[in-house]
Design a protein around this motif. Structure first.
Motif, PDB file in Angstrom:
ATOM      1  N   VAL A  54       0.861  -1.183   0.000  1.00 11.98           N
ATOM      2  CA  VAL A  54       0.000   0.000   0.000  1.00 11.98           C
ATOM      3  C   VAL A  54       0.895   1.230   0.000  1.00 11.98           C
ATOM      4  N   LEU A  55       0.750   2.065  -1.011  1.00 11.03           N
ATOM      5  CA  LEU A  55       1.589   3.248  -1.118  1.00 11.03           C
ATOM      6  C   LEU A  55       0.722   4.490  -1.274  1.00 11.03           C
ATOM      7  N   ILE A  56       1.052   5.521  -0.519  1.00  8.86           N
ATOM      8  CA  ILE A  56       0.356   6.809  -0.601  1.00  8.86           C
ATOM      9  C   ILE A  56       0.990   7.615  -1.736  1.00  8.86           C
ATOM     10  N   VAL A  57       0.237   7.839  -2.786  1.00 11.32           N
ATOM     11  CA  VAL A  57       0.745   8.518  -3.979  1.00 11.32           C
ATOM     12  C   VAL A  57       0.414  10.010  -3.883  1.00 11.32           C
ATOM     13  N   THR A  58       1.422  10.840  -3.991  1.00 15.98           N
ATOM     14  CA  THR A  58       1.191  12.283  -4.085  1.00 15.98           C
ATOM     15  C   THR A  58       1.568  12.744  -5.485  1.00 15.98           C
ATOM     16  N   LEU A  59       0.983  13.840  -5.896  1.00 16.13           N
ATOM     17  CA  LEU A  59       1.188  14.354  -7.249  1.00 16.13           C
ATOM     18  C   LEU A  59       2.086  15.585  -7.210  1.00 16.13           C
ATOM     19  N   ARG A  60       3.018  15.638  -8.139  1.00 13.87           N
ATOM     20  CA  ARG A  60       3.944  16.759  -8.218  1.00 13.87           C
ATOM     21  C   ARG A  60       3.175  18.061  -8.430  1.00 13.87           C
ATOM     22  N   GLY A  61       3.446  19.030  -7.576  1.00 18.66           N
ATOM     23  CA  GLY A  61       2.797  20.325  -7.695  1.00 18.66           C
ATOM     24  C   GLY A  61       1.447  20.426  -7.021  1.00 18.66           C
ATOM     25  N   GLU A  62       0.972  19.345  -6.406  1.00 14.54           N
ATOM     26  CA  GLU A  62      -0.328  19.345  -5.737  1.00 14.54           C
ATOM     27  C   GLU A  62      -0.134  19.175  -4.232  1.00 14.54           C
ATOM     28  N   ASP A  69      -1.239   8.337   7.186  1.00 12.45           N
ATOM     29  CA  ASP A  69       0.136   7.875   7.335  1.00 12.45           C
ATOM     30  C   ASP A  69       0.169   6.356   7.467  1.00 12.45           C
ATOM     31  N   ILE A  70       1.365   5.804   7.587  1.00 14.51           N
ATOM     32  CA  ILE A  70       1.549   4.355   7.620  1.00 14.51           C
ATOM     33  C   ILE A  70       0.830   3.736   8.814  1.00 14.51           C
ATOM     34  N   ASP A  71       0.905   4.378   9.963  1.00 15.57           N
ATOM     35  CA  ASP A  71       0.283   3.802  11.156  1.00 15.57           C
ATOM     36  C   ASP A  71      -1.223   3.647  10.974  1.00 15.57           C
ATOM     37  N   PRO A 103       5.356   5.118   2.835  1.00 18.27           N
ATOM     38  CA  PRO A 103       5.008   6.530   3.091  1.00 18.27           C
ATOM     39  C   PRO A 103       4.665   7.272   1.809  1.00 18.27           C
ATOM     40  N   ALA A 104       4.134   8.480   1.991  1.00 19.04           N
ATOM     41  CA  ALA A 104       3.741   9.310   0.855  1.00 19.04           C
ATOM     42  C   ALA A 104       4.925   9.515  -0.085  1.00 19.04           C
ATOM     43  N   THR A 105       4.689   9.212  -1.376  1.00 15.10           N
ATOM     44  CA  THR A 105       5.755   9.280  -2.377  1.00 15.10           C
ATOM     45  C   THR A 105       5.225   9.985  -3.613  1.00 15.10           C
ATOM     46  N   ILE A 132      10.885   1.508  -4.762  1.00 17.03           N
ATOM     47  CA  ILE A 132       9.851   0.708  -4.115  1.00 17.03           C
ATOM     48  C   ILE A 132       9.970  -0.742  -4.603  1.00 17.03           C
ATOM     49  N   PRO A 133       9.984  -1.743  -3.713  1.00 18.53           N
ATOM     50  CA  PRO A 133      10.161  -3.153  -4.123  1.00 18.53           C
ATOM     51  C   PRO A 133       8.894  -3.732  -4.734  1.00 18.53           C
ATOM     52  N   ILE A 134       8.603  -3.390  -5.961  1.00 22.64           N
ATOM     53  CA  ILE A 134       7.351  -3.741  -6.621  1.00 22.64           C
ATOM     54  C   ILE A 134       7.140  -5.254  -6.652  1.00 22.64           C
ATOM     55  N   GLU A 135       8.177  -6.001  -7.017  1.00 21.68           N
ATOM     56  CA  GLU A 135       8.011  -7.447  -7.221  1.00 21.68           C
ATOM     57  C   GLU A 135       7.818  -8.213  -5.922  1.00 21.68           C
ATOM     58  N   ALA A 136       8.008  -7.578  -4.783  1.00 20.42           N
ATOM     59  CA  ALA A 136       7.879  -8.277  -3.504  1.00 20.42           C
ATOM     60  C   ALA A 136       6.426  -8.508  -3.110  1.00 20.42           C
ATOM     61  N   PHE A 137       5.475  -7.917  -3.854  1.00 20.92           N
ATOM     62  CA  PHE A 137       4.063  -8.002  -3.469  1.00 20.92           C
ATOM     63  C   PHE A 137       3.228  -8.469  -4.655  1.00 20.92           C
TER      64      PHE A 137
END
Length: 556
Positions: A54-62, A69-71, A103-105, A132-137
């Motif tokens: 699960v990854l929190i995606v942020t957008l450049r400039g937004e 958060d992760i917790d 975390p937010a990336t 990010i370790p994509i293949e691990a999931f």
């Protein structure tokens, strides 16, 4: 003892567990020798465990729209009414989750996201470039956090969700698509109309107060409802020994004993938790297979009796739920071929309650055991008659022959015992069939309850509508109703002028009022039925018939 994080081998509310407990709950790990944590994790059964990133995606400039958060993500998964517990319980221990929150990336700008030819591949590539370790999931949940509510969608190995909408119900809904579960609809392919199944739109959810926080404007973090039995069966979480299969034309008087369905029994369990009528479907249009199940108001179904956000008392009766299993044939849809259910009817799990007709017969609750818990259903002949009232007379309409019976109309006062004494022998406003053998007649500001079994008005009536039907008088429906109808799904509808109320027959609560003309679909108001309806007659043929003046409208 050891501490586990991001794992659901065991009850997620237990932070510290023994290796012996892990071995008991995960037989593939083996019970006969000591294990290191590394050996336990390495020895997990990959067929039973889905690894989710699960990854929190942020957008450049937004700017970020939440403080997720992760917790908090861990809590959504690990809570006792969280995502991991849902998967484990609904699968009867056949499936488990491991997860890791990142975390937010910042992955891309909004324009770059819009320009991606393949959103899943483009998002994975962007995350891989950032280490990010994509293949691990096996499955990824991308939580876009641009402050816009966009619910969720699943395609292939990825789910996309708005961070504002990330709740237990949304996350489990999307993950169940990963297990090839389709939607739970009402009539159309995009209706999401089954409020008793998480693959619908969660109308029977409840607020999980432990997950309430200030991370977003979503102040109601919801969990539930459970997964319907036909979808659990279709994706392999319910064994055939747990389902009573009846022929397509079961005989009148067939009796069905159903244990409460609160998730699939374990593979060793042999409780009958669902019954089917008819053969497995071959196409979306095949209406053959109906499913009956008994659901109670606890666990992920806590909202089942009282609607969204409610915590019902333990003595609520639960419901008998009926749905139709089909196959999604939509070309080009990534869910093509996945099982889909269509809501059919619901009735409270109380003696005498009836469901709408199935395969030419009417299921009725014959007995209830609250200790087991278990219900016994009996298949009665189809409902034969509809009664229509006008002035001081009534007629009996035979729905099997599709004509009015000979000798009618007849006087209400002579044939409906107690109605004249109650002042209800003429000029009735509305008639509402209830569960079991009860009818409610409305006139002016009063109503009476009629017992069809005893063939008389119940003692103590008439009573005022105000104070006895919560919400009616408060919304201007306390007198002079136009029409009422039992929709067969535990909701009744009251009509007056150009407005209507939806009444929850289990919770005794009213919702609305709403405008008839804008709420009842294409053609309703255009046909002149947007106001001043005279009555509504259910003939149990898949349609209800609205009457007004000298015309009628068949509503599918």
């Amino acid at each position: 003892m050891l501490t586990l994080r991001n794992c659901a081998f065991v009850d997620p509310t237990v932070a510290r567990v023994s290796t012996a407990m892990l071995c008991r709950t995960s037989p593939a790990l083996g019970p006969d020798r000591p294990w290191s944590v590394r050996a336990l994790v390495a020895g997990r059964d990959p067929a039973r465990v889905l690894r989710v990133g699960v990854l929190i995606v942020t957008l450049r400039g937004e700017n970020r729209g939440t403080s997720v958060d992760i917790d908090w993500i861990d809590r959504v998964f690990s809570d006792q009414q969280g995502v991991a517990a849902f998967i484990r319980q609904m699968s009867g221990g056949r499936k488990y989750l491991e997860w890791q929150a990142f975390p937010a990336t910042e992955l891309y700008s909004q324009q770059e996201k819009d320009d991606l030819a393949d959103l899943s591949k483009g998002t994975r590539d962007a995350a891989r470039d950032r280490g990010i370790p994509i293949e691990a999931f096996k499955h990824w949940i991308w939580m876009t956090d641009e402050g816009v509510s966009n619910a969720g969608s699943t395609s292939g190995e990825d789910s996309f969700m708005g961070a504002k909408d990330f709740t237990v119900s949304v996350a489990t809904h999307e993950l169940l698509h990963r297990y090839r579960a389709g939607h739970a609809d009402a009539v159309k392919n995009d209706d999401y109309g089954d409020g008793y199944c998480v693959m619908g739109l969660y109308q029977r959810s409840f607020v999980n107060t432990r997950l309430r926080g200030t991370h977003s404007s979503n102040v109601d973090p919801i969990a539930g409802p459970g997964l319907s039995a036909p979808l659990a069966w279709a994706i392999g979480w319910l064994d055939s020994r747990n389902v009573l299969a009846l022929p397509g034309d079961p005989p009148v008087g067939t009796r069905i004993d159903l244990s409460v369905f609160s998730g699939a029994p374990t593979p060793e369990g042999d409780r009958i938790v669902a019954a089917t009528v008819g053969a497995s479907p071959a196409t979306h249009a095949d209406p053959a297979q109906y499913w009956l199940e008994y659901r109670q108001a606890h666990g992920f179904d806590r909202g089942i009796n009282d609607g969204p956000n409610a915590v019902p008392p333990a003595d609520r009766p639960g419901v008998i739920h009926a749905s139709r299993l089909t196959v999604d044939p939509v070309a080009g849809n990534q869910q093509k071929g996945s099982p889909r259910t269509f809501f059919h009817a619901a009735a409270p799990a109380v003696v005498g309650a009836r469901l709408s007709e199935i395969a030419g017969l009417t299921p009725r609750v014959e007995a209830v055991s609250s200790e087991l818990p278990l219900v016994r259903l009996v298949l009665d002949p189809p409902v034969r008659y509809a009664y229509l009232f006008k002035g001081s007379s009534y007629l009996r309409y035979n729905r099997l022959t599709n004509r009015t019976d000979a000798g009618y109309p007849l006087p209400i006062a002579d044939y409906w015992n107690g109605m004249a004494a109650a002042g209800f022998a003429d000029n009735l406003d509305a008639v509402l069939p209830w569960f079991g053998s009860r009818l409610y007649f409305f006139k002016g500001s009063s109503y009476v309850r009629y017992d069809l079994g005893a063939d008389r008005v119940d003692p103590g009536y008439p009573q005022p509508i105000a104070g006895n039907w919560p919400g009616l008088a408060e919304h201007g429906f306390g007198a002079n109703l136009d029409a009422a109808v039992n929709w067969g799904n535990e909701f009744a509808y009251f009509f007056k002028g150009s407005r209507y109320l939806r009444y929850d027959m289990l919770a005794d609560t009213a919702q609305g009022p709403y405008d008839i003309g804008t709420s009842w679909g294409v053609g309703f108001a255009e046909a002149g039925f947007g106001t001043d309806i005279d009555s509504c007659v259910p003939l149990y043929d898949g349609k209800d018939y609205f009457l007004k003046g000298s015309s009628y409208l068949a509503y599918d």
